[in-house]
Design a protein around this motif. Sequence first.
Motif, PDB file in Angstrom:
ATOM      1  N   LYS A   1     -27.080  13.957 -35.108  1.00  0.00           N
ATOM      2  CA  LYS A   1     -26.037  14.926 -35.413  1.00  0.00           C
ATOM      3  C   LYS A   1     -25.981  15.177 -36.922  1.00  0.00           C
ATOM      4  O   LYS A   1     -26.283  14.289 -37.725  1.00  0.00           O
ATOM      5  N   THR A   2     -25.571  16.375 -37.310  1.00  0.00           N
ATOM      6  CA  THR A   2     -25.524  16.705 -38.742  1.00  0.00           C
ATOM      7  C   THR A   2     -24.538  15.835 -39.495  1.00  0.00           C
ATOM      8  O   THR A   2     -24.714  15.580 -40.678  1.00  0.00           O
TER       9      THR A   2
ATOM     10  N   GLN B   1     -24.247  12.723 -39.213  1.00  0.00           N
ATOM     11  CA  GLN B   1     -24.976  11.514 -39.583  1.00  0.00           C
ATOM     12  C   GLN B   1     -25.891  11.750 -40.778  1.00  0.00           C
ATOM     13  O   GLN B   1     -26.210  10.826 -41.513  1.00  0.00           O
TER      14      GLN B   1
END
Length: 75
Positions: free
Chosen positions: A2-3, A5
Motif C-alpha cells: 500500500k502507498t 507503507q
Amino acid sequence: MKTAQLKDVKVPVQVVIGECELSLEALAALVPGSIIELASFAGEPVDLYAAGEKVAKGEVVVIDEKFGVRVTGLV
C-alpha cells in the motif's frame, strides 16, 4: 504494498556538484586537505540521484552554515 507503507521507505540520495579527471599519479598523491578542482562553476545546476537514478536538478544553497539543495526541476 500500500502507498501508506511506502512513505517510510528510505532511499540513498546523492547530489553531484561536478566532475573532473585525474591521472592515476594525481589520484595516488591525494592526502587529507588536498583540493580537487571541478569542471563546474559556482551557481551551475547540480544533479540529484535517488537510488542511483537521476530524479531532479537543483542549485546549492546555504542554510544556517550548512549546504542544501533547492530543487529546480524534476527529471
